[in-house]
Design a protein around this motif. Structure first.
Motif, PDB file in Angstrom:
ATOM      1  N   UNK A 186       0.664  -1.251  -0.112  1.00 32.39           N
ATOM      2  CA  UNK A 186       0.173   0.022  -0.105  1.00 32.39           C
ATOM      3  C   UNK A 186       0.820   1.285   0.158  1.00 32.39           C
ATOM      4  N   UNK A 187       2.167   1.205   0.175  1.00 27.74           N
ATOM      5  CA  UNK A 187       2.958   2.447   0.092  1.00 27.74           C
ATOM      6  C   UNK A 187       3.890   2.474  -1.203  1.00 27.74           C
ATOM      7  N   UNK A 188       4.372   1.307  -1.549  1.00 25.66           N
ATOM      8  CA  UNK A 188       5.501   1.295  -2.668  1.00 25.66           C
ATOM      9  C   UNK A 188       5.249  -0.141  -3.096  1.00 25.66           C
ATOM     10  N   UNK A 189       4.362  -0.459  -4.052  1.00 30.45           N
ATOM     11  CA  UNK A 189       4.382  -1.984  -4.481  1.00 30.45           C
ATOM     12  C   UNK A 189       5.221  -1.931  -5.818  1.00 30.45           C
TER      13      UNK A 189
ATOM     14  N   UNK B 221      -0.038  -1.216  -8.170  1.00 28.34           N
ATOM     15  CA  UNK B 221      -0.388   0.209  -7.818  1.00 28.34           C
ATOM     16  C   UNK B 221      -1.572   0.781  -8.527  1.00 28.34           C
TER      17      UNK B 221
ATOM     18  N   UNK C 244      -3.319   6.040  -1.817  1.00 26.32           N
ATOM     19  CA  UNK C 244      -2.339   5.032  -1.317  1.00 26.32           C
ATOM     20  C   UNK C 244      -1.112   5.304  -2.391  1.00 26.32           C
ATOM     21  N   UNK C 245       0.059   4.574  -1.939  1.00 21.83           N
ATOM     22  CA  UNK C 245       1.250   4.354  -2.858  1.00 21.83           C
ATOM     23  C   UNK C 245       1.649   5.926  -3.362  1.00 21.83           C
ATOM     24  N   UNK C 246       1.847   5.973  -4.716  1.00 20.01           N
ATOM     25  CA  UNK C 246       2.181   7.178  -5.287  1.00 20.01           C
ATOM     26  C   UNK C 246       1.510   8.211  -5.101  1.00 20.01           C
ATOM     27  N   UNK C 247       0.261   8.163  -5.202  1.00 19.34           N
ATOM     28  CA  UNK C 247      -0.767   9.096  -5.059  1.00 19.34           C
ATOM     29  C   UNK C 247      -0.821   9.915  -3.793  1.00 19.34           C
TER      30      UNK C 247
ATOM     31  N   UNK D   7       1.900   9.602  -1.617  1.00 17.21           N
ATOM     32  CA  UNK D   7       3.238  10.239  -1.519  1.00 17.21           C
ATOM     33  C   UNK D   7       3.219  11.561  -2.381  1.00 17.21           C
ATOM     34  N   UNK D   8       2.452  11.537  -3.332  1.00 21.18           N
ATOM     35  CA  UNK D   8       2.377  12.864  -4.089  1.00 21.18           C
ATOM     36  C   UNK D   8       1.759  13.995  -3.245  1.00 21.18           C
TER      37      UNK D   8
ATOM     38  N   UNK E  47      10.632   7.503  -5.881  1.00 18.50           N
ATOM     39  CA  UNK E  47      11.605   5.924  -5.370  1.00 18.50           C
ATOM     40  C   UNK E  47      10.639   5.471  -4.153  1.00 18.50           C
ATOM     41  N   UNK E  48      10.081   6.181  -3.458  1.00 21.76           N
ATOM     42  CA  UNK E  48       9.304   5.650  -2.522  1.00 21.76           C
ATOM     43  C   UNK E  48      10.114   5.446  -1.104  1.00 21.76           C
ATOM     44  N   UNK E  49      11.080   6.143  -1.082  1.00 23.08           N
ATOM     45  CA  UNK E  49      11.912   5.735   0.024  1.00 23.08           C
ATOM     46  C   UNK E  49      12.825   7.365   0.134  1.00 23.08           C
TER      47      UNK E  49
END
Lengths: 269, 219
Positions: free
Chosen positions: A252-255, A261, B75-78, B80-81, B211-213
């Motif tokens: 859910x954060x970085x698939x 995603x 969630x995920x990239x959205x 983080x954006x 990158x998500x990190x």
């Protein structure tokens, strides 16, 4: 007394080792006639954890879940290939004791389905079926199961009323209690709160988080937030393939897969 | 049809607001350094007044981002954006404050301070503005190669700041009666150095977005 789900001959000769895996799925394919609903699924399901299965309708996740306690046996055109190892036994083996298996791997369905009996007898019925007759023992298990399913306080004064007098959320917790009474190791939940209001849903989620100390839980859910809130690992199914299986936090954060995603972000279509 | 089209439109709106805010802070820095060199007190006051617009825009971005998080549960990239939008807008607001502080230093110095503003301050500003331009493009295109370039440019600004401070210290020895004024000049250089640091933070945010990190560009 525990009924063995397989004779020693049926058990495969793999070395026993200490592991945190409760179910080991290898190359599992499930077919409905010529249609392959699950394609070569391979992953381990952790003990005392919540594993969520997500994916769009028709992706194979419920078929996968149902195969874990052989519910697909009820569908004449269904057949399986591959292995689901549970306590050193391939539970897809035709010769295993399916009734004993379902006692150890219990299932709760999307729609609450209590028996047309009293609250008490919804739980006692199955116990009696398995030979537990002594009232004191049955009473204890009924109470214990209702407490574990967080329903006891709400029903303790009306145990002999019809199960249908309960609300939808209560009925679902009763179904969970009924499954817990069998003292399973694994609990399979097929969209257990999709038909419930937000409060009942929250109660079910709280319950799942409490139950994982004692049980290994596999849950199919269409609710992404629910999967992210309650599960430790998540498998994303698409067109029968397990696209990605990872820690829920990662999914859910970085698939790692774009398809995952796109799905979790609601970008399918 | 792309699913969640409205969400996309709203995300783009947030990106647009961030670019606008970045342009406002660039303008503020450009004007603040000009006012410093020209001892333009009137312009310095205007920069301080205009900083309210920067603060208002930062709040607008925050409100939009929070509303989208609540409404869309990304969630995920959205996700983080939107988190990155909150972080970047905060850095931009601080950059606006740095420009405002240069304007305040200009007011402290007054019109007749009799000192020459160190030429390197102008060079520092040019690099800081270049960094801002690179950051905007890297953010819009989610280009991590460009984002990583910000660290090199920031090092240049840091080195120039060191040079300015050294020379100012020497000047305090030869011109002790002007120490208050020289300090204001050194502070101004410091504000540009901080302005550039915030842009480097934005570069890190872009890396996080893609990158998500979390990656430290200063290492």
């Amino acid at each position: 007394m525990k009924t063995p789900i397989a004779t020693s001959e049926q058990k495969q000769s793999i070395p026993k080792k200490e592991t945190d895996t409760i179910l080991k799925v290898s190359n599992l394919s499930i077919f409905y006639g010529s249609n392959q609903a699950v394609k070569h699924a391979t992953f381990d399901i952790d003990k005392n954890k919540v594993t969520a299965l997500i994916g769009p309708s028709g992706c194979g996740k419920s078929t996968f879940l149902r195969s874990i306690n052989r519910m697909n046996d009820l569908i004449p055109i269904a057949r399986s290939e591959g292995e689901i190892m549970y306590e050193d036994v391939n539970i897809l083996n035709k010769n295993i004791n399916v009734v004993a298996l379902r006692k150890e791997i219990g299932m709760v369905f999307q729609k609450p389905n209590p028996f047309p009996k009293s609250i008490y007898n919804n739980i006692a019925h199955a116990l009696k079926f398995y030979g537990i007759q002594k009232k004191k023992v049955v009473d204890e298990i009924v109470e214990e199961s209702l407490k574990k399913s967080a329903l006891w306080d709400e029903v303790k004064d009306r145990l002999h009323e019809s199960a249908f007098s309960l609300s939808g959320g209560q009925q679902q917790r009763l179904c969970i209690a009924r499954t817990l009474a069998m003292k399973p190791n694994v609990l399979l939940l097929d969209e257990p709160s999709s038909a419930l209001d937000p409060i009942s849903n929250a109660k079910i989620e709280e319950l799942i988080l409490q139950l994982k100390d004692e049980f290994s839980i596999v849950i199919v859910t269409h609710n992404m937030q629910q999967a992210s809130r309650i599960s430790d690992k998540t498998a994303f199914f698409l067109n029968g393939d397990v696209v990605e299986y990872d820690r829920t936090e990662t999914i859910f954060t970085n698939p790692s897969q774009q398809k995952t995603e796109d799905y979790i972000s609601g970008r399918f279509g | 049809m792309v699913a969640r089209e409205q969400f996309h439109v709203e995300l783009k709106k947030v990106t647009g607001l961030i670019i606008e805010l970045a342009e406002e802070t660039e303008r503020a820095l450009q004007q603040a350094v000009h006012a410093l060199y020209a001892s333009d007190i009137e312009l310095a006051h205007k920069i301080i007044e205009d900083d309210v617009d920067v603060d208002r825009k930062e709040m607008e971005i925050n409100e939009e981002a929070i509303l989208l998080i609540a409404k869309q549960q990304p969630v995920a990239t959205d996700l983080r954006r939107l988190i990155v939008a909150l972080r970047i807008s905060s850095d931009l607001e601080r950059m606006g404050d740095n420009a405002k502080n240069i304007a305040k230093a200009t007011i402290h110095l007054g019109e007749d301070h009799g000192l020459t503003v160190h030429p390197v301050i102008e060079d520092m500003k040019e690099i800081a503005l270049k960094m801002s331009d690179v950051a905007k493009k890297a953010f819009e295109n989610e280009d991590i190669t460009m984002a990583k370039k910000l660290a090199e440019l920031d090092d240049k600004v840091d080195n120039m700041y060191g040079e300015v401070v050294r020379e100012m210290l020497e000047e305090t020895a030869t011109n002790p009666q002007k120490i208050q004024h020289i300090m204001q000049m050194a502070f101004s250089a410091r504000y540009i150095e901080r302005f550039a640091d915030h842009i480097t933070n934005i570069g890190e945010d872009i890396l996080y977005l893609v990158k998500g990190k979390s990656i430290d560009l200063n290492q």
